[in-house]
Design an enzyme around this catalytic site. Structure first.
Site, short mmCIF file in Angstrom:
data_model
loop_
_atom_site.label_atom_id
_atom_site.label_comp_id
_atom_site.label_asym_id
_atom_site.label_seq_id
_atom_site.Cartn_x
_atom_site.Cartn_y
_atom_site.Cartn_z
CG LEU A 19 3.74 -3.09 5.77
CD1 LEU A 19 5.16 -3.63 5.83
CD2 LEU A 19 2.75 -4.14 6.21
CG ASP A 20 0.41 -0.15 11.49
OD1 ASP A 20 -0.34 0.49 10.73
OD2 ASP A 20 -0.02 -0.94 12.36
NE ARG A 21 6.24 6.91 10.84
CZ ARG A 21 6.67 7.60 9.80
NH1 ARG A 21 7.92 7.45 9.37
NH2 ARG A 21 5.87 8.43 9.17
#
Length: 219
Positions: A19-21
């Site tokens: 996942l994106d941070r």
């Protein structure tokens, strides 16, 4: 690494996907190599079901249910990689498809009309980098807190309640997190017996607070 330390009986723990941070929600981890390989094959073949919740600026039109905009990666002068919407005949175009369902509209109450927002459920049929973030921005409805493809603006109570006043020396806390995007639902086939498994992760507390205020002061 935290999970490995907390679960010494399972020394093999590997991320199945990423996942994106800034994105919250479901992150799948495999305990065995066989499971990792099987699950990653499902992601690669687009056999998983992935639904995200997001809060965007503006009133999303109910008839806009499909975003079929090709995406292409590019690099900024500082070396950072980004994604943009392009025509399908662009040599770098990657077909990208997102399905959007409006869960709730929140009408603006402020004189400036800047508090209108929409809670969306977005199902991605392709798994491109930053797909939801770019698709929604391309449609004209950036996600709250979006810095890469928006202005980074977060939602504040003062935008929803014009009479809201800060006390002297008090700083207003934003209602939305750095990025109001949440991996909500994930469906996969279990690597042991292929039964369909559906996982749901509720909004975290900060987003629940934001939605509570939107329901209270919205239309």
């Amino acid at each position: 690494e935290q999970l490995r330390r907390a679960m010494p009986a399972h020394p093999f723990l590997e991320l199945v996907h990423r996942l994106d941070r800034e994105t919250s929600g479901i992150l799948l981890i495999a305990k065995k190599k066989r499971a990792l390989t099987a699950l990653q094959s499902q992601f690669k073949a687009r056999e998983t079901g992935k639904v995200y919740l997001t809060l965007v600026k503006g009133e999303w039109p109910a008839n806009l249910k499909v975003i079929d905009t090709a995406l292409a990666k590019f690099t900024l002068a500082n070396g950072e990689r980004r994604v943009r919407g392009v025509s399908k005949d662009d040599p770098n175009a990657l077909p990208s498809l997102s399905l959007v369902k409006v869960l709730k509209h929140h009408a603006a109450r402020s004189a400036a009309g800047d508090a209108a927002s929409s809670l969306l459920a977005v199902t991605i049929k392709t798994g491109r980098t930053h797909q939801i973030r770019v698709h929604l921005k391309f449609a004209g409805f950036p996600i709250y807190g979006e810095e890469f493809y928006g202005d980074g603006r977060r939602l504040f109570l003062s935008a929803l309640k014009p009479s809201y006043r800060l006390k002297e020396g008090q700083e207003e806390r934003p209602l939305t997190p750095s990025l109001a995007l949440h991996a909500w639902k994930l469906a996969v086939s279990h690597p042991d017996d292929e039964r369909r498994v559906e996982i749901t992760a509720p909004w975290h507390d900060d987003l629940e607070v934001a939605l509570k205020y939107l329901r209270k002061f919205g239309k």
